[in-house]
Every structure is written in C-alpha cells, then in structure tokens.
Scaffold this motif. Structure first.
Motif, PDB file in Angstrom:
ATOM      1  N   CYS A  38      -5.990   9.381  -2.172  1.00 20.51           N
ATOM      2  CA  CYS A  38      -7.218   8.631  -1.863  1.00 20.51           C
ATOM      3  C   CYS A  38      -7.679   7.842  -3.086  1.00 20.51           C
ATOM      4  CB  CYS A  38      -8.308   9.568  -1.366  1.00 20.51           C
ATOM      5  SG  CYS A  38      -7.840  10.383   0.169  1.00 20.51           S
ATOM      6  N   ARG A  82      -7.565  -0.912  -2.833  1.00 28.36           N
ATOM      7  CA  ARG A  82      -8.456  -1.752  -2.023  1.00 28.36           C
ATOM      8  C   ARG A  82      -9.555  -2.399  -2.863  1.00 28.36           C
ATOM      9  NH1 ARG A  82     -10.076   1.544   3.210  1.00 28.36           N
ATOM     10  NH2 ARG A  82      -9.593   3.455   2.064  1.00 28.36           N
ATOM     11  N   GLU A 114      -7.132  14.931   1.748  1.00 31.48           N
ATOM     12  CA  GLU A 114      -8.178  13.915   1.624  1.00 31.48           C
ATOM     13  C   GLU A 114      -9.040  14.240   0.420  1.00 31.48           C
ATOM     14  OE1 GLU A 114     -10.466  12.097   4.732  1.00 31.48           O
ATOM     15  OE2 GLU A 114      -8.857  12.461   6.188  1.00 31.48           O
ATOM     16  N   CYS A 127      -4.987   6.275   7.288  1.00 35.31           N
ATOM     17  CA  CYS A 127      -3.553   6.228   7.005  1.00 35.31           C
ATOM     18  C   CYS A 127      -2.783   7.290   7.789  1.00 35.31           C
ATOM     19  CB  CYS A 127      -3.282   6.368   5.509  1.00 35.31           C
ATOM     20  SG  CYS A 127      -3.551   8.012   4.846  1.00 35.31           S
ATOM     21  N   LYS A 131     -15.988  10.405   2.047  1.00 34.70           N
ATOM     22  CA  LYS A 131     -15.377   9.842   0.838  1.00 34.70           C
ATOM     23  C   LYS A 131     -16.118  10.341  -0.396  1.00 34.70           C
ATOM     24  CE  LYS A 131     -12.713   7.251   3.347  1.00 34.70           C
ATOM     25  NZ  LYS A 131     -13.099   7.988   4.552  1.00 34.70           N
ATOM     26  N   CYS A 140      -9.349   8.825   9.162  1.00 36.51           N
ATOM     27  CA  CYS A 140      -9.695   7.939   8.052  1.00 36.51           C
ATOM     28  C   CYS A 140      -8.961   6.609   8.152  1.00 36.51           C
ATOM     29  CB  CYS A 140      -9.405   8.629   6.725  1.00 36.51           C
ATOM     30  SG  CYS A 140      -9.853   7.607   5.324  1.00 36.51           S
ATOM     31  N   TRP A 195       0.851  -1.206   0.000  1.00 35.38           N
ATOM     32  CA  TRP A 195       0.000   0.000   0.000  1.00 35.38           C
ATOM     33  C   TRP A 195       0.886   1.256   0.000  1.00 35.38           C
ATOM     34  CZ3 TRP A 195      -0.664   4.292   3.063  1.00 35.38           C
ATOM     35  CH2 TRP A 195      -1.772   5.083   2.761  1.00 35.38           C
ATOM     36  N   CYS A 255      -5.573   4.871  -3.206  1.00 37.89           N
ATOM     37  CA  CYS A 255      -5.958   4.013  -2.074  1.00 37.89           C
ATOM     38  C   CYS A 255      -7.229   3.220  -2.417  1.00 37.89           C
ATOM     39  CB  CYS A 255      -6.170   4.897  -0.847  1.00 37.89           C
ATOM     40  SG  CYS A 255      -6.623   4.048   0.653  1.00 37.89           S
ATOM     41  N   PHE A 256      -8.183   3.886  -3.059  1.00 36.49           N
ATOM     42  CA  PHE A 256      -9.421   3.191  -3.473  1.00 36.49           C
ATOM     43  C   PHE A 256      -9.095   2.151  -4.542  1.00 36.49           C
ATOM     44  CE2 PHE A 256     -11.902   7.338  -2.463  1.00 36.49           C
ATOM     45  CZ  PHE A 256     -11.857   7.045  -1.113  1.00 36.49           C
TER      46      PHE A 256
HETATM   47  S1  SF4 Z   1      -6.619   6.011   4.255  1.00 36.90           S
HETATM   48 FE1  SF4 Z   1      -8.129   7.603   3.865  1.00 36.90          FE
HETATM   49  S2  SF4 Z   1      -6.963   9.526   3.808  1.00 36.90           S
HETATM   50 FE2  SF4 Z   1      -5.517   7.841   3.583  1.00 36.90          FE
HETATM   51  S3  SF4 Z   1      -5.311   7.588   1.391  1.00 36.90           S
HETATM   52 FE3  SF4 Z   1      -6.851   6.100   2.047  1.00 36.90          FE
HETATM   53  S4  SF4 Z   1      -8.807   7.174   1.766  1.00 36.90           S
HETATM   54 FE4  SF4 Z   1      -7.193   8.740   1.696  1.00 36.90          FE
END
Ligand code: SF4
Length: 362
Positions: free
Chosen positions: A87, A94, A82, A171, A120, A169, A70, A90-91
């Motif tokens: 983000c 996941r 954010e 991270c 989000k 959130c 990650w 990150c999406f």
């Molecule tokens: S954990 Fe939250 S703030 Fe951090 S990158 Fe992922 S969605 Fe964005």
C-alpha cells in the motif's frame, strides 16, 4: 489545487469539504488509479466519479491506466496485508503522478481523497507525500476530514447521493486476501469467453450505473434496491464423445453431483436427450436455435457468442425444467448415445443491486 481521486464515495464528500474550507482554491480533480483491477471495475469507479464531479461542477482529468507499471512497482509485495508495504508503494505511485500532474498544470498544491478513507493509513499517505515533495518541490495539503464525525457524515452523503459503493480497495492482491479471509468466492475475476453479462458481475453493475446516468439525463425517477439471489459461475467444463472433446455449450446453473460423469442417453423426449445419471439433458443445435429464435451455424459459434443468462432461464422453462432447475443442460451439434462430462461450477448466495424506475424495472 489538484485533488487526486480514488473513488466517488471518498471524493464527493471530500471535495465538498475542501471547497468549503479552501474557497479561494480552484479545484481540479485527477482520477489516477491504475491499481484498480479488473479494468471493468476501473471504468465503473470512473463513471461514478464523472457523475459526482459533474454534480459538483469540478473539472475532472483522467490519468493513464498504466496497469503494467503499477504491477512492476508492487512486484514482490503481492502478499503484503492492507496498510503494509504494498500500500505504501501504491500511494507513492499514485501521489507521485498526481504531483507531476499538478506541476504540469502550473499548480504547486495537491492532495488526495484517500485521506478520508477509514481503511487507509494517513501516516503512510503523509510519508509518501513528504518524499515526493522533497523530490518535486510540490506541496501536499494534509486535511483530516475523518475525525469529528466526518466518517459518519461521509456515509450519509454517500447514501444521499446514491454513489457507487465498491466492496474492495481496488487491486487484485488486496481482493484475493480479503476474499480468502471472508471464505468467499472471488467472482470479480471471472468473465466468460462469451462476454455474457453475468448476474452481479462488475459488467452488470457497469450497465446498471450507465443506465442510471441515462435516466437522470432524461429526468426519470429511479431507485436502486438490493436483491438476494442464488448465483452461479461455471469455472471449467467440457464434453467428450468417443474419447474426443467436442464443441459444447453448457447452460448456466448446470451442476453435476461430482465434477465428472459418464452418461448414457436413455431416451429422447421431444428432442431432449435424457441422461441416465445426474439429471443430464442434452439438446442439439437445431432445437437450441428453434428455442432461442437464433441462427447459430455451429455449437462452436454458440460457445463463443453465448446467450443471455435470462434467455437460458427462459429456455429451461420452455423445456419444462422450471425456474429452480439445476440439471446439467448441454447443447451439442448432435445428441450422442454416450458422453463424458466434466463440469466444475459453483452456486452461492449473493446480493445484487437492481435499478427500478417508477413504471418498470430495468
Ligand atoms: S489498491 Fe489498496 S490494497 Fe491494493 S496496494 Fe493499493 S492501497 Fe493497498
């Protein structure tokens, strides 16, 4: 349908709604959140999701906590705000894993509880899903459970179910920006070398929510209350005697006026060395062992093992220092005549959760 889960506050309400609106679907929950840092916070969120899924009777799969991959994915985007590029990545990260997991289970359809989080961007989530579906041939299910009073209903469910409500959130990077904006100290990132469970630390919350599960299994009534407190964190500290750093153990709530002080021990009263400045108190290991009913062979051993914070408060009281005491209290192998102390520590007001049962508090 595979449902990617981010946290219990989002998932409990989301899964309830999903089940109502897709009664023909067999729902499988998938907790995959290697973005969450530190690992103790990851365990805490997972623990509450496990409880929530159990209550809902929905099977849960835990994904891999592959934090390194990650980190690699979001490299160079550390300072993004954010809802920014970090983000989005990150999406991607996941949801891609959720889509792969769905396929591995023979499911085409998948969704994510991130859709219900008011913080989000649903557009960003849909953009990630479009790319993934094109590449993997999966089908992302978009639902909007925020509108039409959904967010208010979600808040009600979360309170009623007494879910764990995190305040960031997930991270490190998002947390660092959030705390800087709040001008608030980032105590989530501090864990002492002694592994002491500090007041209102993530580790303390983990213990509390684990204990809550035990109480529920035993059928014992409980309540979770909030308590305001003066909290403390030691950031760095050392003691020098005759120019050499020596093994030392600095009690919690020890504060110096400035970070550094040269201190002369003026007298020893009942085994306690009284410093000539900054209300410094020094005790030796023998007295500490007597007061703590412990058997540490050296201050170094004490330094690595530590005492419980409440034990330290009790010892301060036994030394006649009282419960509001902020004097530097230091354990050394022997009480010297002179010492130099460096102590970088802060106190701050904080709010912690407390678990109370009918008969006693936990
Ligand atoms: S954990 Fe939250 S703030 Fe951090 S990158 Fe992922 S969605 Fe964005």
């Amino acid at each position: 349908m595979l449902v990617h889960i981010c946290c219990s506050v989002d998932s409990h309400f989301f899964l309830q709604r999903l089940r109502r609106e897709f009664p023909e679907e067999r729902l499988i929950a998938f907790f995959y959140d290697p973005n969450i840092h530190p690992y103790s916070e990851y365990r805490l969120r997972l623990l509450d999701v496990q409880r929530s899924c159990k209550r809902l009777g929905i099977p849960l799969i835990e994904g891999e906590y592959d934090y390194e991959s990650w980190l690699q994915a979001v490299r160079g985007l550390e300072h993004e705000p954010e809802k920014g590029k970090r983000c989005q990545v990150c999406f991607d990260h996941r949801l891609q894993e959720a889509a792969r997991q769905a396929k591995a289970l023979g499911e085409r359809r998948y969704t994510t509880t991130l859709l219900v989080s008011p913080l989000k961007s649903q557009q960003q989530l849909q953009a990630s899903a479009r790319k993934i579906d094109r590449a993997l041939g999966t089908q992302f299910v978009f639902v909007d459970y925020r509108s039409g009073g959904g967010t208010q209903e979600q808040a009600r469910v979360s309170k009623q179910e007494r879910l764990y409500r995190q305040n960031y959130c997930g991270c490190f990077f998002g947390l660092a920006i959030q705390r800087a904006q709040q001008e608030r100290f980032m105590d989530e990132m501090i864990e002492p070398i002694t592994h002491q469970v500090l007041p209102n630390s993530i580790e303390e919350r983990l213990q509390l929510y684990q204990r809550r599960l035990d109480l529920e299994e035993e059928g014992i009534e409980y309540t979770i209350l909030r308590q305001r407190l003066l909290n403390y964190r030691l950031l760095q500290g050392w003691v020098r005697v005759q120019g050499e750093v020596v093994p030392s153990y600095i009690f919690t709530y020890s504060l110096l006026r400035h970070k550094r002080a040269k201190v002369r021990i003026e007298e020893i009263v009942d085994g306690v060395g009284i410093g000539n400045r900054d209300e410094v108190r020094v005790i030796d290991l023998n007295l500490l062992n007597f007061l703590a009913r412990s058997n540490f062979s050296s201050t170094k051993e004490l330094y690595f093992k530590g005492l419980l914070p409440q034990e330290e408060t009790r010892i301060r009281q036994e030394l006649g220092l009282g419960c509001y005491d902020l004097s530097p209290l230091i354990v050394l192998d022997k009480i010297p005549t002179k010492l130099e102390i460096y102590l970088d520590a802060i106190t701050y007001t904080d709010v912690r959760e407390k678990l109370l049962t009918r008969k006693s508090d936990a």
